[in-house]
Design an enzyme around this catalytic site. Structure first.
Site, PDB file in Angstrom:
ATOM      1  N   HIS A   1      27.118  43.856 -72.533  1.00 25.03           N
ATOM      2  CA  HIS A   1      28.301  44.386 -73.209  1.00 25.03           C
ATOM      3  C   HIS A   1      29.290  43.284 -73.568  1.00 25.03           C
ATOM      4  O   HIS A   1      29.729  43.176 -74.698  1.00 25.03           O
ATOM      5  CB  HIS A   1      28.984  45.438 -72.327  1.00 25.03           C
ATOM      6  CG  HIS A   1      30.366  45.775 -72.790  1.00 25.03           C
ATOM      7  ND1 HIS A   1      30.598  46.556 -73.892  1.00 25.03           N
ATOM      8  CD2 HIS A   1      31.587  45.407 -72.333  1.00 25.03           C
ATOM      9  CE1 HIS A   1      31.903  46.658 -74.090  1.00 25.03           C
ATOM     10  NE2 HIS A   1      32.530  45.971 -73.161  1.00 25.03           N
ATOM     11  N   PHE A   2      29.649  42.450 -72.580  1.00 23.13           N
ATOM     12  CA  PHE A   2      30.712  41.502 -72.919  1.00 23.13           C
ATOM     13  C   PHE A   2      30.200  40.325 -73.741  1.00 23.13           C
ATOM     14  O   PHE A   2      30.978  39.702 -74.467  1.00 23.13           O
ATOM     15  CB  PHE A   2      31.545  41.079 -71.698  1.00 23.13           C
ATOM     16  CG  PHE A   2      30.896  40.162 -70.707  1.00 23.13           C
ATOM     17  CD1 PHE A   2      30.689  38.824 -70.996  1.00 23.13           C
ATOM     18  CD2 PHE A   2      30.525  40.632 -69.459  1.00 23.13           C
ATOM     19  CE1 PHE A   2      30.105  37.980 -70.070  1.00 23.13           C
ATOM     20  CE2 PHE A   2      29.948  39.795 -68.522  1.00 23.13           C
ATOM     21  CZ  PHE A   2      29.735  38.469 -68.838  1.00 23.13           C
ATOM     22  N   HIS A   3      28.905  40.051 -73.683  1.00 23.51           N
ATOM     23  CA  HIS A   3      28.397  39.041 -74.614  1.00 23.51           C
ATOM     24  C   HIS A   3      28.449  39.572 -76.051  1.00 23.51           C
ATOM     25  O   HIS A   3      28.768  38.837 -76.970  1.00 23.51           O
ATOM     26  CB  HIS A   3      26.976  38.593 -74.241  1.00 23.51           C
ATOM     27  CG  HIS A   3      26.957  37.503 -73.214  1.00 23.51           C
ATOM     28  ND1 HIS A   3      27.146  37.745 -71.867  1.00 23.51           N
ATOM     29  CD2 HIS A   3      26.826  36.152 -73.318  1.00 23.51           C
ATOM     30  CE1 HIS A   3      27.115  36.600 -71.207  1.00 23.51           C
ATOM     31  NE2 HIS A   3      26.920  35.612 -72.064  1.00 23.51           N
TER      32      HIS A   3
ATOM     33  N   ARG B   1      23.474  42.035 -62.346  1.00 28.32           N
ATOM     34  CA  ARG B   1      23.892  40.810 -63.006  1.00 28.32           C
ATOM     35  C   ARG B   1      24.047  39.754 -61.907  1.00 28.32           C
ATOM     36  O   ARG B   1      23.843  40.049 -60.740  1.00 28.32           O
ATOM     37  CB  ARG B   1      25.197  41.035 -63.778  1.00 28.32           C
ATOM     38  CG  ARG B   1      26.381  41.367 -62.888  1.00 28.32           C
ATOM     39  CD  ARG B   1      27.573  41.888 -63.680  1.00 28.32           C
ATOM     40  NE  ARG B   1      28.342  40.792 -64.254  1.00 28.32           N
ATOM     41  CZ  ARG B   1      29.627  40.912 -64.639  1.00 28.32           C
ATOM     42  NH1 ARG B   1      30.264  42.065 -64.480  1.00 28.32           N
ATOM     43  NH2 ARG B   1      30.277  39.900 -65.160  1.00 28.32           N
ATOM     44  N   ARG B   2      24.395  38.537 -62.243  1.00 21.53           N
ATOM     45  CA  ARG B   2      24.689  37.490 -61.259  1.00 21.53           C
ATOM     46  C   ARG B   2      23.578  37.288 -60.227  1.00 21.53           C
ATOM     47  O   ARG B   2      23.821  37.221 -59.033  1.00 21.53           O
ATOM     48  CB  ARG B   2      25.995  37.793 -60.502  1.00 21.53           C
ATOM     49  CG  ARG B   2      27.167  38.053 -61.410  1.00 21.53           C
ATOM     50  CD  ARG B   2      28.455  38.093 -60.625  1.00 21.53           C
ATOM     51  NE  ARG B   2      29.570  38.498 -61.457  1.00 21.53           N
ATOM     52  CZ  ARG B   2      30.167  39.693 -61.401  1.00 21.53           C
ATOM     53  NH1 ARG B   2      29.776  40.591 -60.525  1.00 21.53           N
ATOM     54  NH2 ARG B   2      31.163  39.963 -62.189  1.00 21.53           N
TER      55      ARG B   2
ATOM     56  N   HIS C   1      41.478  42.329 -67.608  1.00 18.53           N
ATOM     57  CA  HIS C   1      41.174  43.031 -68.841  1.00 18.53           C
ATOM     58  C   HIS C   1      41.923  42.470 -70.036  1.00 18.53           C
ATOM     59  O   HIS C   1      41.344  42.214 -71.076  1.00 18.53           O
ATOM     60  CB  HIS C   1      41.347  44.537 -68.768  1.00 18.53           C
ATOM     61  CG  HIS C   1      40.663  45.160 -69.947  1.00 18.53           C
ATOM     62  ND1 HIS C   1      39.301  45.106 -70.111  1.00 18.53           N
ATOM     63  CD2 HIS C   1      41.127  45.717 -71.074  1.00 18.53           C
ATOM     64  CE1 HIS C   1      38.964  45.638 -71.266  1.00 18.53           C
ATOM     65  NE2 HIS C   1      40.056  46.007 -71.882  1.00 18.53           N
TER      66      HIS C   1
ATOM     67  N   TYR D   1      41.712  40.528 -74.562  1.00 21.94           N
ATOM     68  CA  TYR D   1      42.487  40.722 -75.791  1.00 21.94           C
ATOM     69  C   TYR D   1      43.155  39.422 -76.222  1.00 21.94           C
ATOM     70  O   TYR D   1      43.350  39.184 -77.409  1.00 21.94           O
ATOM     71  CB  TYR D   1      43.490  41.866 -75.620  1.00 21.94           C
ATOM     72  CG  TYR D   1      42.749  43.178 -75.550  1.00 21.94           C
ATOM     73  CD1 TYR D   1      42.298  43.784 -76.716  1.00 21.94           C
ATOM     74  CD2 TYR D   1      42.417  43.757 -74.337  1.00 21.94           C
ATOM     75  CE1 TYR D   1      41.556  44.945 -76.666  1.00 21.94           C
ATOM     76  CE2 TYR D   1      41.682  44.921 -74.274  1.00 21.94           C
ATOM     77  CZ  TYR D   1      41.249  45.513 -75.448  1.00 21.94           C
ATOM     78  OH  TYR D   1      40.502  46.655 -75.399  1.00 21.94           O
TER      79      TYR D   1
END
Lengths: 540, 172
Positions: free
Chosen positions: A368-370, A431-432, A217, A221
Site C-alpha cells: 500500500h505505502f509503496h 512485513r519486516r 500519519h 502528507y
C-alpha cells in the site's frame, strides 16, 4: 548567474534527496532478492535489517525532506517574486540537516541502528542515530520558519491581494510539518535520546508509540504536498490548459492541514494501551482526510479535460488522447493518479477500524505505502525535477525521451512490485521479515509472488538510474534553456478577492490545536495518570 | 435551502462531487460505527499494565499458568507469553466455533501476533497486556506468526495453533 530565486539552494537540496534515493533503490533490490530466499547464500538478518532501516530512513526522511525543502524555496521565490527571507539561515538549515544525515549514516550502515525508521523502542540504537535524526528535523524547521515569514512579509507588502496558490500550499505544508514533527521530536528528546545516553533507565513504550503516531500519519502528507502543488499549479499549464478552480485547491490544502495530524491512531488499531473509543474517533478523521484527495482528483482531472478540449479533443473521453502525453509532467500526473486510485482503495481497508485486522503488519501494508508514496508521490518528484532542472541549471533537459521511458518503467515496476505484495499480505505474509522459515504449506503459497517482486525491484532500479543519469547529463548539456520562468497555471476564473480564511492560516492553526487536544490530550495524559512500567533497553 | 458550499465553490458539478465525497466519508464512518456497536466489532484495545521484567512473578503469566483453560461458560481463555524468539507455550489447541480470548504479555521487546487466514491479531507491547477475542470457524493447523520486528531472530518466531473439533476438548 544571480541567484534571487535561490536556484542554488534548491538544486543542492534536491540533489541530496536524489542521491539518497538512488542509494536506497539499490538497497531495495538487495532486499527483495534476500527476502525471496532465491539465493540461500545471501541470507543474513543482520545485513537485511541494517539495509531495510537505511532504505526507510533514506526514502522516508532524506529524499522527502530535502526535496520538499528545495522545491519549497524555489516555489516561494518564484511564485511570490521575492527573495529568500534569510539566505544564511537557509544554508545553515541545509548543513544542519545534512550533518544529521551523515551522523545517522554511521550507526545505520554498521548495523548499530537496525531499529527500522520507526525507531521501535525498547530496541535501542546508537545515540548518534537519534541525534542525527533530530538534527535532520531541526534543520527542516528552519525551512518551515522561512516559508511562514516569506508568506507573511509578502502579505504585508501586498495588502488585499491573494497569496499565490503554490505558496499557499507550500506554507500549509510548512505548518503541517512543524506541528506533526513535534510528536516524534518529543519522543526522541524526552525518551529515546536520554535513554540511549544512559540518563534514564527505562521508557514507556506505550507513550513512545502514541507520540510516534502523532507524526506517522501526517508525515505522509508532508511528503505528498509537493505532488499536489505540482498538480494544481504546474500541470494545467504544462498540459496546455487552465486550473479548474483555485479556491478548491485552497480548500484541499486547508483540509489536509486540519485533518491529517489528529488521526494517527489508525497506526495503533492493533495496539493495546489505547481504548477503542479513541481509535474510533481517529478513524472518523481518517475518512475525512480522504475528502481533500477526492476533491483534488476532481479538480485535476477537470483541468486536464479543459486542456484536452483546448487542444481539439472531442467527446466524453476524446480529450484524454488529445493531451500532450510526451510532456513528462503530464505523463507523470496521469500515472500518479492511476496509482493513487489503486492505493486509495487499499487505504480504505487499512483505515477501517475492524477490517484492518486482516492486513495489519502484513506485506499488504508495504504494498500500500509503496503504491501511494513511492508510486504517486515519488513519480511526481520526478516530474518536478524534469520540469525544474532546465530552469535551475539554464540547460535543456538531456533527453525527454529517456524521461518518458523512465516514468513508464517506474509505473510498471511499481505495479509489478506492489500487486504481489498485496496478495502476499492477504495470504498472511508478515512485513519486516528477512526470510520465511515458516510452515511449508504457507510458504509454498507465497512462492510465485516472491519471485514477481524481484522483477519489480529490478525494473525500479533501472528507472532510478535513468533518472539520476538524465539529471546529471542535463548539467553539462551544451544546449541552453531559453524559458527560465516557472509558469504557474492560471485559474479558469481569475481570483479577484479571496476570503481571509482562505488566504491565511491563523484560524486553521487554532482549529488544529483544539482538534489535537481533543484527540491526543487524554490518550497522552493517561500515561501519567496510571501506574505504568517502563522498559529497559534491548539490543537487536 | 441554499447550498452551504456555494460560498467556496462556484461550479455546480464540483459542488455535487464534494457532497458525494463528504457523504462517502460519513457512510464509511457510520457503517463501521454500526458494526462496532451492533456486532461488538472492535480492534483489540485493552488498557492494562504489567511489569514485563517480572512476568514470572505475576500470577497470570507465571510459567505454570500459561496455556489453554476452559471457562465455566464453555468459552476458552489462552494465556501466552511472547519472548524473543517464540510464543510460550509453543503449541496450543483450541476448539472450533468457540469464543477464544487470548491474553498476551511480552517478556522483552515489541512483538505482534497474527494467525494467517483468520482475524486473530494484536500487537504485544512491553508494559501492557494485550487481549483479543475471536472464534475460529474451521478446524486445522494454523501458524501463529510474530508480525512485528523484534530483533535479528524475528523471522523464526512462530508457533503452532491447532483448531480441533469440539469433542476433542481443546485442552493443551
Amino acid at each position: 548567474m544571480t541567484d534571487d530565486k535561490a536556484a542554488g539552494l534548491a538544486l543542492v537540496n534536491m540533489w541530496v534527496g536524489f542521491i539518497a534515493f538512488l542509494a536506497a533503490a539499490v538497497m531495495g533490490v538487495y532486499q527483495v532478492l534476500e527476502r525471496s530466499g532465491l539465493i540461500p547464500e545471501m541470507q543474513s538478518p543482520a545485513l537485511y535489517f541494517a539495509s531495510v532501516s537505511t532504505h526507510g530512513v533514506l526514502m522516508g526522511f532524506v529524499l522527502t525532506t530535502f526535496l520538499v525543502v528545495g522545491f519549497g524555496y524555489y516555489t516561494a521565490t518564484t511564485s511570490l517574486k521575492q527573495s529568500i527571507w534569510n539566505r544564511p539561515l537557509a544554508w545553515f538549515g541545509f548543513w544542519l540537516s545534512l550533518t544529521g544525515v551523515l551522523m545517522a549514516a554511521g550507526p545505520l550502515l554498521t548495523g548499530n541502528a537496525s531499529v527500522l525508521y520507526t525507531f521501535y523502542p525498547p530496541l535501542m540504537a546508537h545515540p548518534l542515530f537519534y541525534i542525527g535524526a533530530t538534527l535532520l528535523v531541526v534543520g527542516s524547521w528552519v525551512w518551515c520558519l522561512q516559508m511562514v515569514m516569506m508568506m507573511s512579509l509578502w502579505k504585508k507588502a501586498h495588502p488585499g491581494e491573494t497569496v499565490p496558490l503554490a505558496m499557499y500550499g507550500t506554507t500549509a505544508n510548512a505548518i503541517l510539518w512543524f506541528i506533526t514533527s513535534l510528536g516524534v521530536a518529543s519522543e526522541v528528546l524526552f525518551q529515546l535520546l536520554p535513554w540511549s545516553l544512559g540518563l534514564i533507565d527505562t521508557v514507556d513504550v506505550g507513550l513512545a508509540r502514541t507520540l510516534f503516531s502523532w507524526t506517522l500519519h501526517a508525515i505522509v502528507y508532508f511528503w505528498l504536498f509537493p505532488a499536489y502543488i505540482a498538480m494544481y499549479t504546474l500541470l494545467p499549464k504544462a498540459a496546455g490548459g487552465k486550473l479548474f478552480s483555485d479556491q478548491m485547491g485552497r480548500v484541499a490544502f486547508i483540509m489536509l492541514l486540519v485533518f491529517s495530524v489528529p488521526i494517527g491512531f489508525h497506526h495503533l488499531y492493533m495496539d493495546p494501551f489505547q481504548a477503542a473509543g479513541w481509535k474510533f474517533l481517529h478513524m472518523t478523521g481518517t475518512f475525512m482526510v480522504a475528502v481533500p484527495t477526492l476533491i483534488t482528483g476532481f479538480t485535476i482531472i477537470a483541468s486536464l479535460e479543459i486542456a484536452g478540449k483546448l487542444r481539439g479533443g472531442r467527446g466524453m473521453f476524446g480529450w484524454i488522447g488529445a493531451l500532450p502525453w510526451g510532456n513528462p509532467m503530464v505523463l507523470a500526473a496521469g500515472l500518479a493518479l492511476l496509482m493513487l486510485t489503486f492505493g486509495g482503495f487499499g487505504g480504505m481497508i487499512n483505515a477501517s477500524y475492524a477490517m484492518n485486522a486482516m492486513i495489519h503488519n502484513t506485506q499488504w501494508v508495504t504494498g500500500h505505502f509503496h503504491l501511494i508514496f513511492a508510486g504517486t508521490v515519488v513519480i511526481m518528484y520526478f516530474a518536478i525535477a524534469y520540469y525544474l532542472w532546465p530552469k535551475l541549471t539554464g540547460r535543456q533537459l538531456h533527453s525527454t525521451r529517456m524521461a518518458l521511458t523512465q516514468l513508464w518503467l517506474w509505473f510498471i515496476g511499481m505495479l509489478v512490485l506492489t500487486l504481489p505484495w498485496h496478495v502476499l499480505g492477504l495470504d498472511g505474509q508478515p512485513r519486516r521479515i528477512s526470510s520465511t522459515p515458516y510452515d511449508q504449506v504457507l510458504v509454498d503459497s507465497w512462492q510465485f509472488n516472491q519471485i514477481a517482486m524481484i522483477v519489480g525491484g529490478i525494473i525500479l532500479l533501472l528507472s532510478a538510474l535513468m533518472l539520476v543519469y538524465n539529471l546529471m547529463k542535463t548539467h553539462g548539456n551544451a544546449q541552453a534553456e531559453t524559458n527560465l520562468e516557472v509558469e504557474y497555471a492560471e485559474p479558469v476564473h481569475a481570483v479577484l478577492r479571496m476570503p481571509p480564511l482562505m488566504n491565511g492560516f491563523g484560524f486553521w492553526c487554532l482549529l488544529v490545536l483544539v482538534y489535537m487536544i481533543a484527540s491526543y490530550g487524554y490518550p497522552i495524559a493517561q500515561f501519567f495518570l496510571m501506574d505504568t512500567y517502563g522498559t529497559v533497553p534491548w539490543s537487536i | 435551502m441554499a447550498d452551504p458550499l456555494k460560498s467556496i465553490c462556484d461550479d455546480p458539478l464540483e459542488r455535487k462531487w464534494v457532497w458525494i465525497s463528504l457523504v462517502l466519508a460519513v457512510v464509511m464512518g457510520v457503517t463501521l460505527g454500526y458494526y462496532a456497536v451492533a456486532s461488538n466489532l472492535h480492534p483489540p484495545s485493552n488498557v492494562e499494565t504489567i511489569d514485563s521484567s517480572r512476568l514470572h512473578l505475576s500470577e497470570e503469566f507465571a510459567e505454570d499458568n500459561l496455556g489453554v483453560k476452559t471457562n465455566p461458560d464453555g468459552s476458552v481463555r489462552v494465556t501466552l507469553v511472547a519472548a524473543r524468539y517464540g510464543f510460550y507455550p509453543p503449541r496450543i489447541e483450541v476448539p472450533v466455533d468457540t469464543q477464544v480470548t487470548f491474553r498476551l504479555a511480552s517478556a522483552d521487546v515489541l512483538h505482534g501476533v497474527h494467525v494467517p487466514n483468520t482475524n486473530m491479531t494484536t500487537m504485544v507491547v512491553p508494559g501492557y497486556i494485550s487481549e483479543v477475542t475471536t472464534t475460529f470457524p474451521r478446524t486445522g493447523e494454523y501458524s501463529l506468526l510474530c508480525n512485528e520486528y523484534c530483533g535479528l531472530g524475528h523471522d523464526s518466531m512462530w508457533s503452532r495453533l491447532v483448531v480441533v473439533p469440539k469433542t476433542a476438548g481443546g485442552q493443551s
